[in-house]
Design a protein around this motif. Structure first.
Motif, short mmCIF file in Angstrom:
data_model
loop_
_atom_site.label_atom_id
_atom_site.label_comp_id
_atom_site.label_asym_id
_atom_site.label_seq_id
_atom_site.Cartn_x
_atom_site.Cartn_y
_atom_site.Cartn_z
N VAL A 152 0.81 -1.22 0.00
CA VAL A 152 0.00 0.00 0.00
C VAL A 152 0.85 1.28 0.00
O VAL A 152 0.54 2.21 -0.75
N PRO A 153 1.94 1.37 0.79
CA PRO A 153 2.72 2.61 0.73
C PRO A 153 3.23 2.94 -0.67
O PRO A 153 3.11 4.09 -1.11
N ALA A 154 3.77 1.97 -1.38
CA ALA A 154 4.27 2.24 -2.73
C ALA A 154 3.14 2.64 -3.67
O ALA A 154 3.28 3.58 -4.47
N ILE A 155 2.00 1.96 -3.57
CA ILE A 155 0.86 2.29 -4.43
C ILE A 155 0.33 3.67 -4.10
O ILE A 155 0.04 4.48 -4.99
N ALA A 156 0.20 3.97 -2.81
CA ALA A 156 -0.34 5.27 -2.38
C ALA A 156 0.57 6.42 -2.78
O ALA A 156 0.09 7.48 -3.18
N LYS A 157 1.86 6.21 -2.69
CA LYS A 157 2.79 7.27 -3.09
C LYS A 157 2.74 7.50 -4.60
O LYS A 157 2.86 8.62 -5.07
N GLN A 158 2.55 6.43 -5.36
CA GLN A 158 2.47 6.52 -6.82
C GLN A 158 1.18 7.17 -7.28
O GLN A 158 1.17 7.93 -8.24
N THR A 159 0.06 6.87 -6.60
CA THR A 159 -1.26 7.27 -7.10
C THR A 159 -1.92 8.39 -6.30
O THR A 159 -2.90 8.96 -6.78
N ARG A 160 -1.45 8.64 -5.07
CA ARG A 160 -2.07 9.61 -4.15
C ARG A 160 -3.52 9.21 -3.81
O ARG A 160 -4.36 10.06 -3.50
N ALA A 161 -3.81 7.92 -3.86
CA ALA A 161 -5.14 7.41 -3.55
C ALA A 161 -5.50 7.64 -2.08
O ALA A 161 -4.62 7.70 -1.22
N LYS A 162 -6.79 7.77 -1.82
CA LYS A 162 -7.29 7.82 -0.45
C LYS A 162 -7.31 6.40 0.08
O LYS A 162 -7.69 5.46 -0.64
N ILE A 163 -6.92 6.24 1.34
CA ILE A 163 -6.82 4.91 1.96
C ILE A 163 -7.80 4.83 3.12
O ILE A 163 -7.80 5.71 3.99
N TYR A 164 -8.59 3.77 3.14
CA TYR A 164 -9.56 3.53 4.21
C TYR A 164 -9.15 2.27 4.95
O TYR A 164 -8.99 1.21 4.35
N CYS A 165 -8.93 2.41 6.28
CA CYS A 165 -8.35 1.32 7.04
C CYS A 165 -8.62 1.47 8.53
O CYS A 165 -9.24 2.44 8.95
N SER A 166 -8.08 0.55 9.32
CA SER A 166 -8.17 0.65 10.77
C SER A 166 -7.13 1.64 11.29
O SER A 166 -6.19 2.02 10.56
N LYS A 167 -7.27 2.03 12.53
CA LYS A 167 -6.30 2.95 13.12
C LYS A 167 -4.91 2.31 13.19
O LYS A 167 -3.90 2.97 12.95
N THR A 168 -4.85 1.03 13.50
CA THR A 168 -3.57 0.32 13.55
C THR A 168 -2.88 0.35 12.19
O THR A 168 -1.69 0.65 12.09
N ALA A 169 -3.63 0.05 11.14
CA ALA A 169 -3.06 0.10 9.79
C ALA A 169 -2.67 1.53 9.43
O ALA A 169 -1.61 1.76 8.81
N ALA A 170 -3.47 2.51 9.84
CA ALA A 170 -3.15 3.92 9.57
C ALA A 170 -1.82 4.31 10.20
O ALA A 170 -1.01 5.00 9.58
N ASN A 171 -1.58 3.86 11.43
CA ASN A 171 -0.31 4.16 12.09
C ASN A 171 0.87 3.57 11.33
O ASN A 171 1.91 4.21 11.19
N THR A 172 0.70 2.37 10.82
CA THR A 172 1.76 1.75 10.01
C THR A 172 2.01 2.58 8.75
O THR A 172 3.16 2.84 8.39
N LEU A 173 0.96 3.00 8.09
CA LEU A 173 1.10 3.79 6.86
C LEU A 173 1.75 5.14 7.13
O LEU A 173 2.59 5.60 6.34
#
Length: 97
Positions: free
Chosen positions: A62-83
């Motif tokens: 997800v980090p590589a994809i999100a940095k490439q696309t600037r997509a909005k990410i929907y997740c848990s707080k734990t996953a958000a902290n990792t991101l």
């Protein structure tokens, strides 16, 4: 709408003007079967990414994809902290408390 299986629990939903991912795990072991031909660089544009939980086979790419696309990410707080630790912009992340 086109649906592409990305391996494990990952899917890419792609329509001409909107595209989203669920649990994208692209960088599998070269020996994994079946072989998935989709590469991270193929995933564009992506507007949203949905993460069911923070296990590596749902979150690792997800980090590589999100940095490439600037997509909005929907997740848990734990996953958000990792991101956030991986350098994803806080404005891209939406999570439930």
């Amino acid at each position: 709408m086109k649906l592409t299986w990305l391996g494990t629990a990952g899917f890419w939903f792609n329509q001409s003007d909107f595209s989203f991912l669920i649990d994208p795990f692209i960088s599998r072991n070269d020996q994994a079967f079946p072989k998935i031909e989709t590469q991270i660089s193929d995933l564009s544009p992506i507007h949203q990414i949905f993460i069911s939980h923070g296990h590596f086979d749902h979150l690792m790419d997800v980090p590589a994809i999100a940095k490439q696309t600037r997509a909005k990410i929907y997740c848990s707080k734990t996953a958000a902290n990792t991101l956030l630790r991986e350098g994803i912009l806080p404005s891209q992340i939406f999570y439930a408390e």
